[in-house]
Design an enzyme around this catalytic site. Structure first.
Site, mmCIF file in Angstrom:
data_model
loop_
_atom_site.group_PDB
_atom_site.id
_atom_site.type_symbol
_atom_site.label_atom_id
_atom_site.label_comp_id
_atom_site.label_asym_id
_atom_site.label_seq_id
_atom_site.Cartn_x
_atom_site.Cartn_y
_atom_site.Cartn_z
ATOM 1 N N LYS A 199 1.180 4.481 -2.679
ATOM 2 C CA LYS A 199 0.959 5.668 -2.452
ATOM 3 C C LYS A 199 2.215 6.635 -2.708
ATOM 4 O O LYS A 199 2.007 7.650 -3.194
ATOM 5 C CB LYS A 199 0.563 5.790 -0.918
ATOM 6 C CG LYS A 199 -0.510 5.254 -0.698
ATOM 7 C CD LYS A 199 -1.896 6.051 -1.426
ATOM 8 C CE LYS A 199 -3.323 5.565 -1.349
ATOM 9 N NZ LYS A 199 -4.293 6.295 -2.051
ATOM 10 N N TYR A 235 0.758 -1.254 0.028
ATOM 11 C CA TYR A 235 -0.074 -0.043 -0.050
ATOM 12 C C TYR A 235 0.887 1.313 -0.008
ATOM 13 O O TYR A 235 0.879 2.212 -0.894
ATOM 14 C CB TYR A 235 -1.031 -0.097 1.320
ATOM 15 C CG TYR A 235 -1.696 1.173 1.439
ATOM 16 C CD1 TYR A 235 -2.931 1.295 0.587
ATOM 17 C CD2 TYR A 235 -1.423 2.086 2.291
ATOM 18 C CE1 TYR A 235 -3.623 2.571 0.924
ATOM 19 C CE2 TYR A 235 -2.292 3.429 2.401
ATOM 20 C CZ TYR A 235 -3.595 3.520 1.814
ATOM 21 O OH TYR A 235 -4.266 4.479 1.936
HETATM 22 P P1 NAD Z 1 -13.121 3.793 1.252
HETATM 23 O O1 NAD Z 1 -12.960 2.246 1.055
HETATM 24 O O2 NAD Z 1 -14.225 4.135 1.885
HETATM 25 O O3 NAD Z 1 -13.259 4.377 -0.097
HETATM 26 C C1 NAD Z 1 -12.624 4.061 -1.307
HETATM 27 C C2 NAD Z 1 -13.393 4.389 -2.471
HETATM 28 O O4 NAD Z 1 -12.800 3.765 -3.585
HETATM 29 C C3 NAD Z 1 -14.687 3.743 -2.667
HETATM 30 O O5 NAD Z 1 -15.802 4.605 -2.912
HETATM 31 C C4 NAD Z 1 -14.548 2.425 -3.591
HETATM 32 O O6 NAD Z 1 -15.695 2.104 -4.158
HETATM 33 C C5 NAD Z 1 -13.749 3.278 -4.339
HETATM 34 N N1 NAD Z 1 -12.917 2.255 -5.315
HETATM 35 C C6 NAD Z 1 -12.027 1.226 -4.902
HETATM 36 N N2 NAD Z 1 -11.804 0.606 -6.061
HETATM 37 C C7 NAD Z 1 -12.207 1.334 -7.146
HETATM 38 C C8 NAD Z 1 -12.179 1.220 -8.673
HETATM 39 N N3 NAD Z 1 -11.663 0.184 -9.175
HETATM 40 N N4 NAD Z 1 -12.843 2.063 -9.335
HETATM 41 C C9 NAD Z 1 -13.511 3.187 -8.888
HETATM 42 N N5 NAD Z 1 -13.458 3.473 -7.565
HETATM 43 C C10 NAD Z 1 -13.026 2.495 -6.629
HETATM 44 O O7 NAD Z 1 -11.713 4.220 1.818
HETATM 45 P P2 NAD Z 1 -11.285 5.677 2.406
HETATM 46 O O8 NAD Z 1 -10.468 5.657 3.410
HETATM 47 O O9 NAD Z 1 -12.355 6.896 2.019
HETATM 48 O O10 NAD Z 1 -10.069 5.984 1.058
HETATM 49 C C11 NAD Z 1 -10.237 7.008 0.041
HETATM 50 C C12 NAD Z 1 -8.551 7.234 -0.243
HETATM 51 O O11 NAD Z 1 -7.978 7.708 0.720
HETATM 52 C C13 NAD Z 1 -7.941 6.114 -0.592
HETATM 53 O O12 NAD Z 1 -7.015 6.499 -1.990
HETATM 54 C C14 NAD Z 1 -7.194 5.464 0.361
HETATM 55 O O13 NAD Z 1 -5.754 4.843 0.319
HETATM 56 C C15 NAD Z 1 -6.890 7.284 0.896
HETATM 57 N N6 NAD Z 1 -6.522 7.179 2.439
HETATM 58 C C16 NAD Z 1 -7.207 6.728 3.262
HETATM 59 C C17 NAD Z 1 -6.788 6.821 4.428
HETATM 60 C C18 NAD Z 1 -7.572 6.098 5.893
HETATM 61 O O14 NAD Z 1 -6.900 6.192 6.847
HETATM 62 N N7 NAD Z 1 -8.852 5.782 5.563
HETATM 63 C C19 NAD Z 1 -5.504 7.292 4.981
HETATM 64 C C20 NAD Z 1 -4.735 7.865 3.815
HETATM 65 C C21 NAD Z 1 -5.052 7.807 2.691
#
Ligand code: NAD
Length: 257
Positions: free
Chosen positions: A168, A164
């Protein structure tokens, strides 16, 4: 001159992965600031409900089916966005997934699945958006805004998150390099690096003992919130950020210190 530099009226935004978590929040924040918002993800029913909520609050929103790993799907999503709202000038590449477990146990298919969304998906999303921005005169208008949702794992190593984190770090460097390539074409590319936030992506992690230990190691012993990203997003998508490109904004409540 507009007295509110963060006003997004007149802008059209596409947010990937908008069906839950951070993406759903960011789409609603952009709409609240006046942008027309296209919500893209694979789960159309969730997107329709979110779009209806935005419209009920007086905003403009459209749900589009989108799989960021599939080039044809990305192109079709932009086509639909343009048909409904006109050219997209603001792109939030947010869709992302995590894989669980030690690298030594990770099937290579899981490595490929993660990279397909977190790196290839970001590339396809921002490349198609930039192509259209440039074709629509971003060089003169200087109106292109791309925000990639990266992560603090791009900068700091955390246990059991090698693949992961690599995705990133790749997305962040992709964004910085494209910021340079597109600097004279009116397209700004910036990254937000959130800390750990409670969403579907992390829900299992923080109920497990290792997750609880990680939480205790944070300076404020707490997770960040989706809403903590609102200000940075509005800034990066607005006129106020016209001379900001290639930046990485860390929003993590000090978790990576
Ligand atoms: P989440 O699982 O709630 O949301 C992820 C979203 O991406 C969902 O809407 C999912 O349907 C969509 N998705 C996944 N595969 C897809 C595809 N092939 N095509 C289109 N959409 C797709 O998780 P989140 O925490 O809201 O994550 C959102 C972003 O933030 C991600 O890139 C994640 O890596 C990043 N992020 C999250 C955190 C955390 O702690 N939650 C921290 C840093 C970065």
């Amino acid at each position: 001159m507009n007295s509110n530099p963060f006003d997004l009226a007149g802008r059209t935004a596409l947010v990937t992965g908008a069906s839950s978590g951070i993406g759903a929040r960011l789409a609603s924040v952009l709409a609240g600031a006046g942008a027309r918002v296209v919500l893209g993800a694979r789960r159309k029913a969730e997107l329709e409900a979110l779009a209806a909520g935005i419209v009920a609050r007086g905003g403009a929103a459209r749900a589009v089916a989108l799989d960021v790993t599939d080039e044809a799907s990305v192109i079709a999503a932009y086509d639909e966005a343009e048909r409904v709202f006109g050219p997209v000038d603001t792109i939030v590449a947010n869709a992302g997934i995590a894989v669980e477990g030690r690298a030594t146990d990770l099937p290579v298919a899981e490595f490929d699945r993660l990279m397909a969304v977190n790196l290839r998906g970001v590339f396809l999303t921002v490349r198609e958006g930039a192509k259209r921005l440039i074709a629509n005169g971003s060089k003169e208008k200087e109106n292109g805004r791309i925000v990639i949702i990266s992560s603090i794992t791009a900068k700091k190593a955390f246990r059991s998150s090698a693949v992961y984190a690599a995705s990133k770090a790749g997305a962040s460097m992709l964004g910085k390099s494209l910021a340079l390539d597109w600097a004279r074409l009116g397209v700004n590319v910036n990254m937000i690096l959130p800390g750990y936030i409670a969403t579907d992506l992390t829900s299992r992690l923080f109920t497990a003992p290792a997750g609880k230990e990680l939480l205790e190691s944070f300076p404020r012993r707490r997770l960040a919130r989706e809403s903590d990203l609102d200000g940075a997003l509005l800034f990066l998508c607005s006129d106020a950020a016209r001379r900001v490109t290639g930046a990485e904004i860390v929003i993590d409540d000090g978790q990576s210190l």
